[in-house]
Design an enzyme around this catalytic site. Structure first.
Site, short mmCIF file in Angstrom:
data_model
loop_
_atom_site.label_atom_id
_atom_site.label_comp_id
_atom_site.label_asym_id
_atom_site.label_seq_id
_atom_site.Cartn_x
_atom_site.Cartn_y
_atom_site.Cartn_z
N GLY A 69 -23.15 2.75 -2.44
CA GLY A 69 -23.13 3.87 -1.50
C GLY A 69 -24.04 5.02 -1.88
N GLY A 70 -25.08 4.74 -2.67
CA GLY A 70 -25.99 5.81 -3.08
C GLY A 70 -25.48 6.58 -4.28
N LEU A 100 -18.70 -1.84 -0.36
CA LEU A 100 -19.62 -1.01 -1.14
C LEU A 100 -19.39 -1.17 -2.64
CD1 LEU A 100 -19.70 2.32 0.93
CD2 LEU A 100 -21.02 0.21 1.24
N TYR A 132 0.84 -1.20 0.00
CA TYR A 132 0.00 0.00 0.00
C TYR A 132 0.88 1.26 0.00
CZ TYR A 132 -4.14 -2.85 1.07
OH TYR A 132 -5.16 -3.77 1.04
N SER A 173 -13.95 -4.28 -0.09
CA SER A 173 -14.83 -3.56 -1.02
C SER A 173 -16.31 -3.80 -0.68
CB SER A 173 -14.56 -3.94 -2.48
OG SER A 173 -15.15 -3.03 -3.38
N GLY A 206 -16.82 -0.64 -4.69
CA GLY A 206 -16.25 0.51 -5.37
C GLY A 206 -17.16 1.73 -5.39
N GLY A 207 -18.05 1.85 -4.40
CA GLY A 207 -18.97 2.97 -4.30
C GLY A 207 -20.33 2.71 -4.93
#
Length: 329
Positions: free
Chosen positions: A223-224, A217, A53, A215, A219-220
């Site tokens: 998440g709305g 969500l 990372y 992950s 990759g989003g």
């Protein structure tokens, strides 16, 4: 915060795991330290990182940021269950020298010492294999791990991105050697990606591994993303953008967001809460870039999802079913 045992171990960990992949590439050191302080203050004691990372020329940067946070004192290191990973090549870019990656005994020894130095600690609670190594036998891997345990450099070993049969191979080999074996599996698992339910999660449960979804969500996507796009003009990117380009998938995500709006819930928080209802799951990894994102994740721990909502989520995101029925009679 709620806590649970990590797999078959006696180790108690929080139901949320603080993912640190954004520390360095997207979140500077000062803000990263503030997020870690907030997480610890909220009772999150399980922190996850990896030696690679920071990425590119900055590989190892995230571990260094965490190490500098530990060095501030205040019993930070003592309160944290620290997990990091080994597999990726840590040689400088353009200098891919042999034996600087994967799971050979020589690389495991080199990698753990380098991680300990960056993390400014003398032990790692959970040392995870970031990927399977098709070239190194598990007999060699466990010999190296057993030495590290005896030296006190690591306490437990875990896997990441392993298929079910490799979890079985790893722990059957460990059992023959009298080694403790894998205690956790970190895998891609969320409402939109449930293939782990076929083989990986059943194998983990049978062998006493805690499941740590990454992950959560997707990759989003969970998440709305559509609501954010409409209300704030914020465009989806990466995995979420690819999914929304498919009209069928976009309609599915719209149905998901509509269902949660009906129940008065935020999509990202509900997606995390759903994972906490799943058999075998220790806790999902949340990777906040900001304090606000961390606060949202923490709220998910206290959510109680109704049976009606759970049934609705299953209708929108049906799982694959158990193996072998999912692909056979």
């Amino acid at each position: 915060m709620k806590y649970t045992q990590l797999g078959r171990t006696g180790l108690k960990v929080s139901r949320l795991v603080l993912g640190t992949m954004n520390f360095g590439p997207q979140t500077d050191e000062a803000d990263s330290h503030a997020i870690m302080d907030s997480a610890l203050g909220a009772g999150i004691n399980f922190f996850d990182t990896a030696n690679v990372y920071g990425w590119g020329e900055n590989k190892g940067r995230t571990e260094t940021i965490i190490g500098n946070w530990f060095a501030k004192g205040g019993e930070r290191r003592d309160k944290v269950v620290l997990a990091t990973k080994v597999y990726g090549n840590m040689a400088a870019d353009g200098e891919a020298w042999p034996n600087h990656d994967k799971l050979s005994a020589v690389n495991i020894r080199r990698a753990v010492d380098a991680s300990l130095k960056r993390l400014k600690t003398d032990y790692i609670d959970l040392y995870q294999f970031h990927h399977i190594d098709r070239s190194t036998p598990f007999e060699e891997i466990w010999q190296a791990i057993d030495v590290l345990v005896q030296q006190g450099k690591i306490l437990y070993a875990g896997s990441s991105n392993f298929p079910g049969y490799k979890i079985a191979q790893a722990n059957e080999t460990a059992a023959r050697r009298g080694s403790f074996g894998l205690v956790s599996e970190q895998c891609l698992y969320n409402l939109a990606e449930r293939r782990a339910e076929m083989e990986v999660i059943p194998a983990a449960q049978d062998y006493g591994l805690g499941v740590i979804p990454w992950s959560p969500l997707h990759g989003g996507l969970l998440g709305g993303v559509i609501k954010k796009e409409v209300e704030g003009g914020r465009r989806a990117s990466g995995r979420a953008a690819d999914a929304l380009a498919d009209p069928t998938e976009r309609a599915r995500i719209q149905a998901y967001e509509d269902l949660l709006e009906k129940h008065g819930l935020e999509p990202g928080e509900a997606a995390l809460a759903w994972l906490l209802t799943r058999p075998g799951v220790t806790g999902p990894i949340v990777g906040p870039r900001t304090a606000e994102q961390l606060d949202s994740a923490i709220r998910a721990v206290g959510l109680e999802l109704s049976e009606d909502l759970l049934e609705g989520l299953d209708e929108i995101f049906p799982g694959p079913g158990p193996s072998p029925e999912a692909f056979a009679w």
